[in-house]
Design an enzyme around this catalytic site. Sequence first.
Site, PDB file in Angstrom:
ATOM      1  N   ALA A 234      -4.778   7.274  -4.375  1.00 23.09           N
ATOM      2  CA  ALA A 234      -3.401   6.866  -4.650  1.00 23.09           C
ATOM      3  C   ALA A 234      -3.457   5.362  -4.920  1.00 23.09           C
ATOM      4  O   ALA A 234      -3.230   4.538  -4.016  1.00 23.09           O
ATOM      5  CB  ALA A 234      -2.511   7.193  -3.461  1.00 23.09           C
TER       6      ALA A 234
ATOM      7  N   SER B  79       0.842  -1.190   0.000  1.00 23.52           N
ATOM      8  CA  SER B  79       0.000   0.000   0.000  1.00 23.52           C
ATOM      9  C   SER B  79       0.883   1.247   0.000  1.00 23.52           C
ATOM     10  O   SER B  79       2.060   1.169  -0.339  1.00 23.52           O
ATOM     11  CB  SER B  79      -0.935  -0.026   1.215  1.00 23.52           C
ATOM     12  OG  SER B  79      -1.943   0.961   1.079  1.00 23.52           O
ATOM     13  N   ASN B  80       0.336   2.390   0.343  1.00 19.60           N
ATOM     14  CA  ASN B  80       1.097   3.638   0.369  1.00 19.60           C
ATOM     15  C   ASN B  80       0.555   4.549   1.468  1.00 19.60           C
ATOM     16  O   ASN B  80      -0.366   4.180   2.187  1.00 19.60           O
ATOM     17  CB  ASN B  80       1.047   4.309  -1.009  1.00 19.60           C
ATOM     18  CG  ASN B  80      -0.377   4.608  -1.423  1.00 19.60           C
ATOM     19  OD1 ASN B  80      -1.055   5.414  -0.796  1.00 19.60           O
ATOM     20  ND2 ASN B  80      -0.855   3.933  -2.456  1.00 19.60           N
ATOM     21  N   ARG B  81       1.124   5.751   1.574  1.00 19.16           N
ATOM     22  CA  ARG B  81       0.846   6.614   2.716  1.00 19.16           C
ATOM     23  C   ARG B  81      -0.326   7.571   2.527  1.00 19.16           C
ATOM     24  O   ARG B  81      -0.492   8.493   3.319  1.00 19.16           O
ATOM     25  CB  ARG B  81       2.087   7.470   3.033  1.00 19.16           C
ATOM     26  CG  ARG B  81       3.287   6.679   3.450  1.00 19.16           C
ATOM     27  CD  ARG B  81       4.429   7.638   3.770  1.00 19.16           C
ATOM     28  NE  ARG B  81       5.693   6.948   3.823  1.00 19.16           N
ATOM     29  CZ  ARG B  81       6.128   6.278   4.880  1.00 19.16           C
ATOM     30  NH1 ARG B  81       5.395   6.202   5.963  1.00 19.16           N
ATOM     31  NH2 ARG B  81       7.292   5.684   4.846  1.00 19.16           N
TER      32      ARG B  81
END
Length: 210
Positions: free
Chosen positions: A89, A22-24
């Site tokens: 995102a 995943s991402n932030r």
Amino acid sequence: MARFLVTAGPTREAIDPVRYLSNRSSGRMGYALAAALLELGHAVDLISGPVNLQPPAGAQFTSVESAAEMLAAAIACWPLCAGVFGVAAVADYRPAVVSKAKLKRAAGEHLTLELLPNPDILAILAAQKGTRLAVGFALETDSMEQEALRKLQVKNLDFVALNGIAAQGAVQAAITLLDGCGGRRQLGPAEKSELARQLVLAVGITAAST
Ligand code: C5P
């Protein structure tokens, strides 16, 4: 009153039952945009990956995890919408194989994950947009405007909102809004809620007539 689709937050791409890529992304900008559109009296389909935020009251909310789920939900909403804001995102890649069992650690051995590219949700929607509005976001660390304009063209967008890496997870942000005709506007720095109001107006959305 028009209906707008907003994608927000990160996606999670499962590796096994307990792990994911995943991402932030915090989801704040997408949720703020949904709120700004609702404030103007429009209907909003908010499709969001996992975040720690309450969806704004009045939004038609769909919670998803993976890019594949987000794409399916977005395709279902799109025919009824006058425009899309792709703020999610979306993970660029997903594991080629999702293990049914938790992967075991083998001491000292390398583990290689094979990744497949995810579909570009915004590009898929914008390819069938006709005269409808499509707005993308770009988070770039280098060649910022050139790269954002390339995305605008490749994805068939009307506008691309460019923000620097500092915007990630932050409450305040600034945006450079670019269109395909050489237009360039600076929005903010401001709280994301205020920035979202400015952005909605800057792309030409006005209050719904009652
Ligand atoms: O990741 P990228 O910089 O290409 O993202 C630009 C825009 O495209 C963003 O608005 C993002 O929400 C959207 N996007 C998408 N699906 C992807 C990748 C990006 O909708 N797989």
